[in-house]
Each structure stands twice: as C-alpha cells, then as structure tokens.
Design an enzyme around this catalytic site. Structure first.
Site, PDB file in Angstrom:
ATOM      1  N   GLU A  70     -38.882-118.406  -7.995  1.00  0.00           N
ATOM      2  CA  GLU A  70     -38.014-118.587  -9.159  1.00  0.00           C
ATOM      3  C   GLU A  70     -36.565-118.431  -8.706  1.00  0.00           C
ATOM      4  OE1 GLU A  70     -39.175-119.607 -12.013  1.00  0.00           O
ATOM      5  OE2 GLU A  70     -37.351-119.465 -13.204  1.00  0.00           O
ATOM      6  N   GLU A 126     -29.021-124.767 -11.480  1.00  0.00           N
ATOM      7  CA  GLU A 126     -29.557-124.637 -10.132  1.00  0.00           C
ATOM      8  C   GLU A 126     -30.005-125.970  -9.554  1.00  0.00           C
ATOM      9  OE1 GLU A 126     -30.334-120.802 -12.366  1.00  0.00           O
ATOM     10  OE2 GLU A 126     -32.179-121.780 -11.753  1.00  0.00           O
ATOM     11  N   ASP A 131     -37.668-116.634 -17.113  1.00  0.00           N
ATOM     12  CA  ASP A 131     -38.785-115.957 -16.444  1.00  0.00           C
ATOM     13  C   ASP A 131     -40.082-116.120 -17.231  1.00  0.00           C
ATOM     14  OD1 ASP A 131     -37.081-114.911 -14.381  1.00  0.00           O
ATOM     15  OD2 ASP A 131     -36.330-113.501 -15.856  1.00  0.00           O
TER      16      ASP A 131
END
Ligand SMILES: *[C@@H]1O[C@H](CO)[C@@H](O)[C@H](O)[C@H]1NC(C)=O
Ligand SMILES: *[C@@H]1O[C@H](CO)[C@@H](O)[C@H](O)[C@H]1NC(C)=O
Length: 476
Positions: free
Chosen positions: A275, A305, A458
């Site tokens: 992650e 990202e 998450d």
C-alpha cells in the site's frame, strides 16, 4: 419541412432527457439502484485468505484542538513561515499559522524528541484528548479484524501500551512489535472561521506533527520479514515505505535494497500487497517503482501516487500529475494502470516479476486491473471496496442512499481510444479486457457529510483484498 420536424423531434428528446436527468439527480433513486445492484452482484470468493501478516507502520493518533494546544503551550500568535522540519516551538507556531491561514492540511516532522514529548504531555492535559489507531498497517489490521473475525491476523509494527489497548484483542501482536512508549502523531484540528492571532481559518482541517523514530526509520522491517517465515501467512500486506522519505538517500537505499532482497525470497504462492501513500521526493518514488513494485503481487494507491509514478518514470499522461484538476479522468487513470502492469508486471517474457494486480482508489471511483489468470472475483473486489468507502466515511453500518451521492460522469471513456459510454446505475460495476489484462471499475457513493476519513484508503484496499482470490499456482 422534414428537416424542421426532425429538428423539433431532436430538440424535444433533448429537453425530455435534460428534465429526466434533473429529476434523477434530485432524488436518491440512482443511489438506491446502485446499492441494490451491488448487493446482488458482490460476493465473497470461494477461497478466502485465512492467515494474514500486516506491517509495518502503526502509531497512536492524538487529536486535539490546535489553537487550544498552542495557548496551553504559552505560544503566542506571530508571523507565519513554512518550515520543512520543526525544531522549535516557534517553528511549530509559524508553520501552523502558515497552513491555518490557507486552510490546507499539512504534516511536518518534529525534530526534537524531548520537546515533542513535552508538547504531547501538554496535549494530553487538554479537556478532551482523543486517542485513535493510526498508521496504515494498524488501520488495515483493525479493519480486517473487525470485518472478518475468522481471519488469523498478525501485526508487526511499533505497538506501545496505548495502541495495544485500542487494537482488537483478536489481532496477534508478537513480542517484537512491543515498544515501551507509543509513537504519537499529534493531529491539531481547527474549525472553519476559527481564529489564531489575526488569522482566520477558511476551512476546517488539520496540521499533523510527530517525532516518530520507529516508523520514519522502518525499524520493524527486519522483524517483519523474519516473522513472516515463522507464521507462513497466505497474504502479506506491507505499508509504511513512504515514511522513509525523511531519511538520507543512503539510509533509504539501504532499506530498499534489504526489502527487495527479502521480497524475492517470499514464495510465489504467497501474494504480497504493497500500500503506497503520498510522497514528495521524486527520486524515492522512482526507486520504489524500479526496485520494489515488480517484487510485490499487488499495489494499492490513489490518484496522487499513481499520477506521480507515471510522472517520475515518464509513463502515459506523465504531465497529468501537475495539472490534474478535480476528479481524475477515468481513461487516463486506466491507461496508467495498464502501463504499470506492463512495465512492472509479470509476463511470459518477464516471468520473475510478481506484480499482477493494481488497486486504484480516489474519492469518486475505484479501478482494479489484474493479470487475467492470477486473481479471481475482481468485479466483487472493486465493488466491495467502493461500497466500504461511503459506509466508513459516513460512519454507518450499511449503505444509506440518503447520506451519499453519486459523483460519477454521465459520459466517459474507459481507456484512451474507447468509445464514449453512458453510465447505467443498474450496472455500476463495469469490466473490460485490454492487452490480456482484466479491469473492473465501480463508482463510489460519496458520503455527503463525512465523519471518518482517516484510514479510508486502507479500508478500501483491505476490503478489496479480502474479496479477492489469488490463484496460488499461477507462477508455476
Ligand atoms: C497581525 O499580527 C501581527 C503580530 O501582532 C502584526 O505584526 C501584523 O501587522 C498583523 N497583521 C495584520 C494584517 O493585521
Ligand atoms: C441498464 O442496465 C439494465 C440492467 O442490465 C438494462 O436492463 C438496461 O437496458 C440498461 N439501460 C441502458 C440505457 O442501457
């Protein structure tokens, strides 16, 4: 005459369409329809993951009213200045003021351990200090332990006494994870129109600071891989590499090399999910892309990202990172996912590469791209991930059409060169194949008044994995 009546017909169809659109966007019918379609189509895989190892970043988030804390510390309002690192209380005041005035969220490392400890102990004396689980690994572990109680879950990461109290008892936390004092991340919140000196906050947000030796130096990484050999998990989830960003290039490269060597030793039958989280240093991002991404099976990331990955490595839409506005365009993101899978992923020509899955998540939709024969249940995985996003942000038990809203384009392309498509709420999960890879996309029902946004990424990645099935003999 004919031309005229055709024109009238077209016009009335168009008006009818616009009226229809306005009607549906005013109601919750669309949201209700998406929720029903999800519950009909999302199902758990035949073979669920049973034994998980998660690591390596964990901490306690201490949430306090920011201005109240500064007053408690006898810090008076003054100038603002954006320091990269905080060494003194003046730096804290100046940097806090800088972001407070702009109303933008920010995070800065505190560089003086003793002073940071003093700040935390003052923060704990405030009227209502609130402690929460923090750190991607702890948040992922917590989510899976609560939602999938039958799973045997091991957490390797720095766990102090307070975090131990907060984590579900069902999580196995080996001795090596225990540290005498918690790593605390101080979250200084402020409200819209709150004032500090002669500044007024334009929006409600937060300033975060921490002195976090364990996580910023990834001190648990050796134990993590050691422990993985002992427990023999059927899924490994790794996070926290972004926190190494504050270290010197030498330190960073050494750790990365170690991680790379350890990842190569993990049997092909055990998938590893990485992650990612926000990083600013392009060289570090490129190093992670070049050295780590092809050594893991699965990657979870958001628009910041993934566009940065393409930017740093000159992939498709490589300037998108710099001029992205609002929600990312679907076809551009899917082009980049395909590029990541081709550049870093397994293929017959590059059989030693492990990457076979990319899970992209942003506020309004998620896409999972997989190597078609390495994973099963992909549409359910992406659907379950989007479903949990709205549920968790609203802090409710199950999807509620009144609390959420669809923010998905009516017209879109799934990849560059695709035909223009129209969204159909009866089929919210869309799938397609491209160049041997399988893609699934689902819109998010975005919470209108979010209550819980920490750890959303998450939870999304964790849920997506638990609804996925890895084909363990894929690499044979
Ligand atoms: C804000 O306060 C500082 C310190 O009291 C002062 O120097 C400055 O002139 C003030 N700025 C404005 C715009 O009032
Ligand atoms: C939307 O999907 C439903 C269910 O598959 C289908 O019956 C319907 O025809 C579709 N609507 C459009 C406009 O394509």
């Amino acid at each position: 005459m004919i031309v005229k009546s055709v024109a009238v017909l077209v016009l009335s169809v168009l008006i009818g369409y616009i009226v229809y659109k306005n009607q549906i966007s005013d109601s919750t019918e669309v949201e209700q329809e998406i929720i029903s379609s999800w519950s009909e189509s999302i199902s758990l895989p035949n073979n669920q993951f049973r034994k998980l190892l998660v690591g390596i970043n964990s901490n306690v988030d201490l949430i306090v009213p920011g201005v109240e804390l500064l007053l408690q510390l006898n810090i008076t309002p003054g100038d603002d200045f954006n320091h990269d690192q905080l060494f003194t209380l003046d730096h804290l005041q100046e940097t806090f003021s800088h972001f407070f005035k702009k109303g933008s969220a920010a995070e800065r490392a505190f560089m003086d351990a003793d002073l940071f400890r003093k700040i935390v102990s003052e923060a704990e004396k405030l009227s209502n200090p609130q402690f929460y689980i923090g750190g991607n690994a702890a948040l992922i572990g917590n989510k899976i332990a609560l939602e999938f109680p039958k799973v045997e879950l091991h957490l390797v990461g720095p766990v102090g006494p307070k975090l131990l109290e907060l984590l579900p008892k069902s999580i196995t936390i080996p001795k090596m994870s225990h540290i005498p004092k918690d790593e605390v991340h101080l979250i200084m919140e402020y409200q819209v129109e709150e004032s500090w000196g002669n500044h007024t906050a334009p929006v409600a947000t937060r300033f975060i600071t921490s002195f976090d030796e364990s996580n910023s130096k990834a001190t648990m990484i050796e134990s993590f891989f050691q422990y993985s050999k002992n427990v023999n998990p059927d899924l490994i989830i790794l996070s926290g590499l972004h926190l190494l960003e504050g270290q010197s290039p030498d330190f960073f490269n050494q750790k990365l090399l170690f991680i790379q060597n350890e990842l190569v030793k993990i049997p092909n039958t055990t998938p590893v999910h990485l992650e990612l989280a926000s990083m600013a240093n392009q060289k570090f991002v490129k190093a992670i892309a070049d050295q780590i991404v092809s050594k893991v099976s699965s990657l979870g990331l958001n628009e910041q990202e993934i566009t940065f990955l393409s930017h740093a490595a000159k992939g498709p839409h490589s300037d998108y990172f710099e001029n992205i506005q609002g929600q990312p365009e679907i076809h551009k993101i899917s082009d980049i996912i395909l590029w990541v899978l081709k550049t870093h992923g397994y293929s017959k020509e590059s059989p030693s590469r492990k990457l076979t899955r990319v899970h992209f998540h942003c506020l309004t939709y998620h896409i999972i791209g997989i190597h078609s024969s390495a994973w099963r249940n992909n549409p359910s995985a992406v659907g379950a991930g989007t479903r949990v996003a709205g549920v968790q942000a609203c802090d409710v038990e199950s999807p509620d059409p009144d609390l959420v809203t669809l923010k998905f384009p009516q017209q879109f392309k799934l990849f560059s060169g695709d035909k223009e498509r129209t969204f159909n709420e009866s089929q919210p999960i869309m799938t397609w194949k491209k160049d041997g890879f399988h893609f699934a996309l689902s819109p998010v029902l975005v919470c209108k008044q979010p209550l819980k946004t920490v750890g959303l990424g998450d939870s999304i990645s964790a849920t997506g994995l638990m609804f996925s099935e890895f084909v363990t003999d894929f690499h044979r």
